[in-house]
Design an enzyme around this catalytic site. Structure first.
Site, short mmCIF file in Angstrom:
data_model
loop_
_atom_site.label_atom_id
_atom_site.label_comp_id
_atom_site.label_asym_id
_atom_site.label_seq_id
_atom_site.Cartn_x
_atom_site.Cartn_y
_atom_site.Cartn_z
N LYS A 22 1.24 -1.32 -0.29
CA LYS A 22 -0.34 0.50 0.17
C LYS A 22 0.65 1.23 -0.05
O LYS A 22 0.44 1.76 -1.32
CB LYS A 22 -1.08 -0.35 1.26
CG LYS A 22 -1.93 -0.79 1.58
CD LYS A 22 -2.81 -1.23 2.71
CE LYS A 22 -2.34 -1.10 3.86
NZ LYS A 22 -2.07 -2.12 4.20
N ARG A 33 -8.93 1.45 8.83
CA ARG A 33 -8.51 -0.42 9.44
C ARG A 33 -9.35 -0.50 10.18
O ARG A 33 -9.61 -1.60 10.63
CB ARG A 33 -6.95 -0.58 10.19
CG ARG A 33 -6.56 -0.55 8.85
CD ARG A 33 -4.99 -0.46 9.99
NE ARG A 33 -3.41 -0.66 10.06
CZ ARG A 33 -2.99 -1.02 9.05
NH1 ARG A 33 -2.71 0.68 8.87
NH2 ARG A 33 -1.50 -1.26 8.48
N ARG A 47 12.11 -6.28 4.68
CA ARG A 47 12.02 -4.71 5.14
C ARG A 47 12.95 -3.94 6.58
O ARG A 47 13.53 -3.03 6.83
CB ARG A 47 10.53 -3.98 4.70
CG ARG A 47 10.51 -2.57 5.64
CD ARG A 47 9.08 -2.44 5.23
NE ARG A 47 8.25 -2.28 6.15
CZ ARG A 47 6.83 -1.92 5.90
NH1 ARG A 47 6.19 -1.43 5.31
NH2 ARG A 47 6.22 -2.84 7.08
N ARG A 50 12.35 -0.15 12.06
CA ARG A 50 10.73 0.06 12.39
C ARG A 50 10.67 -2.00 13.21
O ARG A 50 10.93 -3.16 13.14
CB ARG A 50 9.94 -0.69 11.12
CG ARG A 50 9.19 0.67 10.79
CD ARG A 50 8.39 0.65 9.22
NE ARG A 50 7.16 -0.10 9.42
CZ ARG A 50 5.57 -0.02 9.01
NH1 ARG A 50 5.98 0.43 7.84
NH2 ARG A 50 5.30 -1.27 9.38
N ARG A 102 -0.33 -9.12 13.51
CA ARG A 102 -0.09 -7.96 12.99
C ARG A 102 -1.53 -8.24 10.97
O ARG A 102 -2.18 -8.20 11.13
CB ARG A 102 0.71 -7.19 11.62
CG ARG A 102 1.61 -6.55 12.44
CD ARG A 102 2.41 -5.72 12.50
NE ARG A 102 2.50 -5.21 10.91
CZ ARG A 102 3.34 -4.13 10.38
NH1 ARG A 102 4.59 -5.36 10.43
NH2 ARG A 102 3.80 -3.93 9.21
P1 B4P Z 1 4.85 -0.95 1.87
O1 B4P Z 1 4.44 -0.87 0.73
O2 B4P Z 1 5.37 -0.51 2.89
O3 B4P Z 1 3.75 -1.94 3.13
P2 B4P Z 1 1.89 -1.52 3.88
O4 B4P Z 1 1.25 -1.94 3.31
O5 B4P Z 1 2.28 -0.06 3.70
O6 B4P Z 1 2.57 -1.41 5.30
P3 B4P Z 1 2.37 -1.97 6.70
O7 B4P Z 1 0.76 -2.42 6.68
O8 B4P Z 1 3.15 -2.75 7.47
O9 B4P Z 1 2.23 -0.69 6.95
P4 B4P Z 1 0.85 0.99 7.72
O10 B4P Z 1 2.40 1.89 8.01
O11 B4P Z 1 -0.32 0.96 7.46
O12 B4P Z 1 5.60 -2.59 1.75
C1 B4P Z 1 6.08 -3.47 2.68
C2 B4P Z 1 7.57 -4.38 1.71
O13 B4P Z 1 7.42 -4.83 0.76
C3 B4P Z 1 8.40 -2.83 1.28
O14 B4P Z 1 9.65 -3.08 2.30
C4 B4P Z 1 7.94 -3.19 0.17
O15 B4P Z 1 9.37 -2.40 -0.91
C5 B4P Z 1 7.98 -4.50 -0.69
N1 B4P Z 1 7.43 -4.78 -1.93
C6 B4P Z 1 6.23 -3.58 -1.94
N2 B4P Z 1 4.98 -4.04 -2.96
C7 B4P Z 1 6.07 -4.73 -3.32
C8 B4P Z 1 6.56 -5.57 -4.54
N3 B4P Z 1 5.23 -5.90 -5.69
N4 B4P Z 1 7.20 -7.03 -4.82
C9 B4P Z 1 7.68 -7.11 -3.98
N5 B4P Z 1 8.16 -6.00 -2.69
C10 B4P Z 1 7.35 -5.02 -2.78
O16 B4P Z 1 0.96 0.12 9.10
C11 B4P Z 1 1.66 -0.22 10.25
C12 B4P Z 1 0.77 -0.05 11.80
O17 B4P Z 1 0.27 1.24 11.98
C13 B4P Z 1 -0.04 -0.85 11.84
O18 B4P Z 1 0.89 -2.41 12.34
C14 B4P Z 1 -0.83 -0.88 13.07
O19 B4P Z 1 -0.83 -1.03 13.92
C15 B4P Z 1 -0.69 1.12 12.82
N6 B4P Z 1 -2.24 1.41 12.19
C16 B4P Z 1 -1.41 2.68 10.99
N7 B4P Z 1 -2.64 2.81 10.37
C17 B4P Z 1 -3.41 2.93 11.79
C18 B4P Z 1 -5.26 2.46 11.67
N8 B4P Z 1 -6.24 3.52 10.47
N9 B4P Z 1 -6.04 2.16 12.48
C19 B4P Z 1 -5.17 1.66 14.17
N10 B4P Z 1 -4.04 1.04 13.50
C20 B4P Z 1 -3.22 1.58 12.18
#
Ligand code: B4P
Length: 202
Positions: free
Chosen positions: A14, A91, A130, A136, A148
C-alpha cells in the site's frame, strides 16, 4: 476530486504504491502509519502511547487514531489537491463510518477501494526483509508480523464487505512486480475516472 482507498494486509505494498499514485494523479497521501511514526519520532508522550500498540502488532484504538488524524488534517490543506489517497486508513468499521461522514460533509465521497491481494507467506517475507533496514520495531519479529496478519483478518478485512455493499470494492493481484501492480492500479483508477465522467467503459 479523486478519493481512493488502498486496502490490503500489512506489507501488501500500500505504502509503496501510494507514493507512486500520489505523484501520477497529484493526490494528497494520507498514511496513518506514517503519521503515527512521525509522532513517535518526535518522542512525545502521545508517540510513546502509539508505539506501545504498534510494537505489539495491535491496531491503535479508534479514538486515538481519530485524535491524531484530526490534528494532522487541521495542519494540512486538503483543498489544494486533485483528491486524496488513503493508505492504511480506515482499518476498522468505525473508522470507515467516520471517514464516510467526513467526506459526505465535503460532498466528495470515496470513489474506489483498491484491494491488493498478497498471500501471507509473501507479506511476511517482504516485511521481515524490510525490517533488516527500516529500523521499524514492528517489522523485525516474525511473531509480531503474524500477529498483525491476524489483526488484519479479524478487524480490517470486514471492510471488504462494507465497501462491496457500496459497490466500491475492487480486488487486484498484488504479487507482481512493483511496476506491474502500479500499472494494474492505474488501469482501475483510469476506468473509475472514465465511469465517473459518464464514459461508456466495457
Ligand atoms: P509497504 O508498501 O510498505 O506495505 P504497507 O502495506 O504500506 O505496510 P504496513 O501495513 O506495514 O504499514 P502501516 O504503516 O500502514 O510494503 C512492504 C514491503 O514490501 C516494502 O519493503 C516494499 O518495498 C515491499 N514491496 C512492496 N510492493 C512489493 C512488490 N510488488 N514486490 C515485492 N516487494 C514489494 O501500519 C503500521 C502499523 O500502524 C499497524 O500495524 C498499526 O499498528 C498502526 N496503524 C496504522 N494505521 C492505523 C489505523 N488506521 N488504525 C489503527 N492502527 C493503525
Amino acid at each position: 476530486m479523486l478519493n481512493i482507498i488502498l486496502f490490503g494486509p500489512p506489507g501488501s505494498g500500500k505504502g509503496t504504491q501510494a507514493l507512486k499514485l500520489k505523484l501520477k494523479y497529484a493526490l494528497i497521501h494520507i498514511s496513518t502509519g506514517d503519521i503515527f511514526r512521525s509522532e513517535i519520532n518526535s518522542q512525545s508522550s502521545l508517540g510513546e502511547e502509539l508505539k506501545s500498540y504498534m510494537d505489539h502488532g495491535q491496531l491503535v484504538p479508534d479514538e486515538l487514531t481519530f485524535r491524531v488524524l484530526k490534528s494532522y488534517l487541521g495542519e494540512n490543506d486538503l483543498e489544494k489537491s486533485q483528491g486524496i489517497i488513503f493508505d492504511g486508513f480506515p482499518r476498522t468499521i468505525p473508522q470507515a463510518e467516520a471517514l464516510d461522514t467526513f467526506l459526505a460533509e465535503r460532498k466528495e465521497p470515496i470513489q474506489v477501494v483498491l484491494s491488493l491481494l498478497v498471500n501471507e507467506d509473501e507479506v511476511v517475507k517482504r516485511i521481515v526483509l524490510r525490517g533488516k533496514s527500516s529500523g521499524r520495531s514492528d517489522d523485525n519479529d516474525e511473531t509480531i508480523v503474524r500477529k498483525r496478519m491476524q489483526v488484519y483478518r479479524d478487524q480490517t478485512f470486514p471492510l471488504a464487505a462494507y465497501y462491496t455493499a457500496q459497490n466500491k470494492y475492487v480486488e487486484l493481484n498484488g504479487e507482481g512486480s512493483i511496476e506491474e501492480v502500479f500499472t494494474s492500479l492505474c488501469n482501475h483508477i483510469n476506468r473509475t475516472v472514465a465511469l465517473s465522467e459518464g464514459a461508456d467503459v466495457i
